[in-house]
Design a protein around this motif. Structure first.
Motif, short mmCIF file in Angstrom:
data_model
loop_
_atom_site.label_atom_id
_atom_site.label_comp_id
_atom_site.label_asym_id
_atom_site.label_seq_id
_atom_site.Cartn_x
_atom_site.Cartn_y
_atom_site.Cartn_z
N ILE A 495 0.87 -1.17 0.00
CA ILE A 495 0.00 0.00 0.00
C ILE A 495 0.91 1.22 0.00
N THR A 496 1.26 1.66 -1.20
CA THR A 496 2.23 2.75 -1.36
C THR A 496 1.75 4.04 -0.72
N GLU A 497 0.42 4.20 -0.63
CA GLU A 497 -0.14 5.43 -0.10
C GLU A 497 0.27 5.71 1.34
N GLY A 498 0.82 4.71 2.03
CA GLY A 498 1.29 4.94 3.38
C GLY A 498 2.38 5.99 3.47
N ALA A 499 3.03 6.29 2.35
CA ALA A 499 4.10 7.29 2.35
C ALA A 499 3.58 8.71 2.16
N ILE A 500 2.32 8.86 1.81
CA ILE A 500 1.81 10.19 1.45
C ILE A 500 1.89 11.20 2.59
N PRO A 501 1.52 10.86 3.83
CA PRO A 501 1.62 11.88 4.89
C PRO A 501 3.01 12.46 5.05
N TYR A 502 4.02 11.64 4.88
CA TYR A 502 5.40 12.13 4.98
C TYR A 502 5.75 13.02 3.78
N ALA A 503 5.37 12.55 2.59
CA ALA A 503 5.69 13.31 1.38
C ALA A 503 4.96 14.64 1.34
N ALA A 504 3.75 14.68 1.89
CA ALA A 504 2.96 15.91 1.85
C ALA A 504 3.61 17.03 2.66
N LYS A 505 4.34 16.67 3.73
CA LYS A 505 4.96 17.68 4.57
C LYS A 505 6.25 18.24 3.98
N ASP A 506 6.93 17.45 3.19
CA ASP A 506 8.22 17.88 2.65
C ASP A 506 8.44 17.27 1.26
N PRO A 507 7.57 17.59 0.29
CA PRO A 507 7.57 16.87 -0.99
C PRO A 507 8.86 17.02 -1.79
N LEU A 508 9.47 18.18 -1.76
CA LEU A 508 10.65 18.41 -2.60
C LEU A 508 11.85 17.58 -2.16
N ARG A 509 11.88 17.15 -0.92
CA ARG A 509 12.99 16.31 -0.44
C ARG A 509 12.60 14.84 -0.34
N VAL A 510 11.36 14.58 0.05
CA VAL A 510 10.95 13.20 0.27
C VAL A 510 10.69 12.46 -1.04
N ILE A 511 9.95 13.07 -1.95
CA ILE A 511 9.56 12.36 -3.18
C ILE A 511 10.78 11.94 -4.00
N PRO A 512 11.79 12.80 -4.23
CA PRO A 512 12.97 12.32 -4.97
C PRO A 512 13.65 11.13 -4.30
N ALA A 513 13.72 11.15 -2.97
CA ALA A 513 14.34 10.02 -2.25
C ALA A 513 13.55 8.74 -2.46
N LEU A 514 12.23 8.85 -2.44
CA LEU A 514 11.39 7.67 -2.66
C LEU A 514 11.54 7.15 -4.08
N MET A 515 11.59 8.06 -5.04
CA MET A 515 11.71 7.64 -6.45
C MET A 515 13.03 6.92 -6.70
#
Length: 587
Positions: A495-515
């Motif tokens: 369930i990938t959506e479990g990462a959304i709360p973290y990404a929503a707070k700091d998307p520019l740093r979290v999303i690239p790391a996840l990708m």
């Protein structure tokens, strides 16, 4: 304080559905508004909105990535969005919904000579009785010197729809129906209910009886206060139903249970009877029978279901038969899921076009949903699939299949990188669902490697975040650290959506790391030749014999991807203390 109601839904009916509901509830609480949210998930509808809830609401919010039936909200201001804004910015969604409520107009002038009557007729099949009752009411009211307008709610949808002006100006509402009809838009009006039989037998007598026995329905008359509300709701519904993405995701959401059930039964059959269990020598054994159920029944229905419910999303019930038949033809001619997608869209738009442009007298209108639309729609779709669409799509699918099966070395790694990064880009959004739908569709062509890469990549973001929150506590808030355990469970459940709360707070740093981590996991899975026959379930299906090939490299792909994400988060995310110091220095 406003009263809100909402419906949330997503194609899988799992994480996004409930996370969107929670996001709206928390935002409403913070804004001091009352809200009740109905979730439409794979386990059915939860917290169902009652007629009273809807009638009392100031606005309705639909946060969904699939088609949601909005007919029961016809008299309410309706604000539609996807689940992602509700999860990320619930407060903004609520504020936008409240801003969409039109200003009440002045009360309508009282009726002059005679009565202005509006009504609704409906029967379970939505065919003959619906239109015969409407005709009986119209003739009866006119014979008594009253103006009348009757809305029919049939199997092809509502016709001669009552507008806000019609309802506001009406002196009397008559509902002649054998099914449940939403009465919330008639609040404050004198209303009388009867069966269709009464309207058909003696429409004039029914009108006379309604005039003397009608009672004011709940609420206070508000004149034309529903004026722009209905117009806005209809416009938003129409806009929502023209979205190709939503139509496709509706089809995918109905297809997934067939893929899961079929894939698991095939895996069980291999576990019981070996990899050659499907051969005739094993006929009659339990393993052979399970394979027949999973492959010959479950998987055979996948493409027709996909096509049928894409068409249903576009054209409602009349589109199902042409869509499913077109999907079956796609399977027959070898065009697979691509042909099913094409058949679904062709069927939906063809049936919609026919429904809008075939004029019939009311006495024959009942034939349209059960005879004319299915027959003509199936004929047109079938001919197009056999003579125009089928072979080119089959050739394209064969080429894609051959290319995917022959992928080795750098080509396989590139596809894994692409699919992996797509899975982490928006975590359940359109890009993520596009990668998932692509991999799931290829299962019907016995191409299983992309499915393995997609699931591994989809598990990595929550797992990487959970591990990072445990190891690097200074980079995560207390709430994020406390949620790490639940996030890890979501990760191993795919369930990938479990990462959304973290990404929503700091998307520019979290999303690239996840990708980065997901891309690495996808690349390793593809390079190792891992194949997955089951499209969902996460780590819980990996232990089923033959569900996944090359299990050790596959687990390594997930672990390495998780570690890469964790390390990337260490470098990308700044310690919380550093942020506070930086903000203080800037001040």
């Amino acid at each position: 304080m406003a009263k809100l109601v909402a419906v949330t839904a997503c194609p899988t009916g799992i994480a996004h559905t409930f996370m969107a509901a929670e996001g709206l509830e928390q935002a409403a609480k913070a804004l001091n508004h009352a809200i009740q949210v109905e979730t439409q998930g794979s386990a059915g509808t939860r917290n169902t909105l009652s007629d009273e809830d809807i009638a009392a609401a100031d606005v309705v919010i639909i946060a969904a990535d699939t088609r949601v039936d909005t007919t029961r909200f016809a008299a309410k201001p309706l604000y539609e969005t996807t689940t992602e804004p509700a999860i990320r910015t619930g407060a903004a969604v609520i504020e936008a919904a409240l801003a969409s409520i039109p200003t009440p107009a002045a009360p309508a002038a009282p009726a002059a000579a005679g009565l202005k009557i509006v009504g609704i007729t409906s029967c379970p099949t939505g065919i003959a009785h619906t239109f015969m009752a409407a005709e009986g009411l119209e003739q009866g009211a006119k014979s008594l010197g009253h103006a009348v307008k009757i809305e029919t709610q049939g199997s092809v949808g509502a016709k001669n729809t009552l507008t806000a002006e019609d309802i506001a100006a009406a002196d009397l509402v008559i509902i002649a129906a054998d099914t449940q009809v939403d009465k919330s838009r008639f609040a404050g009006k004198r209303l009388y209910e009867a069966s269709t039989k009464a309207a058909i037998h003696d429409g004039a007598e029914l009108v006379r009886k309604a005039m003397t026995e009608a009672k004011v329905t709940g609420g206070v008359a508000s004149g034309a206060s529903y004026d722009d509300q209905v117009k806005q709701a209809k416009a938003q519904q129409a806009a929502a139903r023209t979205g190709a993405y939503k139509h496709l995701m509706t089809g995918v959401s109905y297809m997934i249970p067939f893929v899961v059930a079929g894939g698991l039964l095939i895996a069980f059959s291999f576990a019981i009877g070996g990899i050659n269990v499907f051969q005739d020598a094993n006929q009659g054994t339990l393993g052979w029978t399970l394979f027949q159920i999973g492959a010959k029944a479950g998987f055979t229905l996948m493409v027709p279901i996909l096509a049928g419910f894409i068409a249903y999303s576009i054209a409602d019930r009349p589109g199902i038969a042409p869509g499913m038949i077109g999907g079956m033809i796609a399977s027959t001619v070898g065009s697979g899921f691509l042909g099913g997608i094409a058949a679904g869209f062709i069927a939906g738009y063809v049936v919609q076009l026919l429904s809008d442009h075939i004029p019939l007298p009311r006495t024959l209108a009942g034939l349209k949903p059960v005879l004319i639309l299915p027959l003509l729609g199936t004929l047109i779709v079938g001919l197009l699939m056999y003579y125009v669409v089928g072979e080119p799509v089959a050739a394209a699918l064969a080429a894609i299949t051959a290319w995917l099966k022959g992928l080795q070395g750098s080509n396989a790694v590139f596809l894994g990188l692409l699919l992996g990064s797509m899975m982490a880009f928006d975590m359940g959004g359109p890009v993520n669902k596009a990668a998932y739908a692509f991999a799931t569709g290829l299962i019907t062509s016995q191409v299983y490697a992309p499915m393995a890469a997609v699931m591994a990549a989809g598990m990595v973001p929550p797992l990487g975040l959970a591990l990072a929150a445990f190891l690097f506590k200074n980079r995560f808030s207390l709430d994020e650290r406390e949620a790490a355990g639940a996030t890890a469970v979501l990760g191993i459940s795919f369930i990938t959506e479990g990462a959304i709360p973290y990404a929503a707070k700091d998307p520019l740093r979290v999303i690239p790391a996840l990708m980065i981590g997901s891309a690495v996991a996808g690349a390793i899975s593809m390079a190792a030749g891992c194949e997955l026959r089951v499209p969902h379930g996460g780590a819980f299906v990996l232990w089923i014999p033959n569900a996944v090939t090359h299990l050790a490299p596959y687990l390594a792909a997930i672990v390495i991807g998780t570690l890469v994400t964790t390390i990337a988060l260490f470098f990308f995310k700044r310690p919380l203390g550093a942020k506070v110091t930086a903000q203080a220095s800037n001040a």
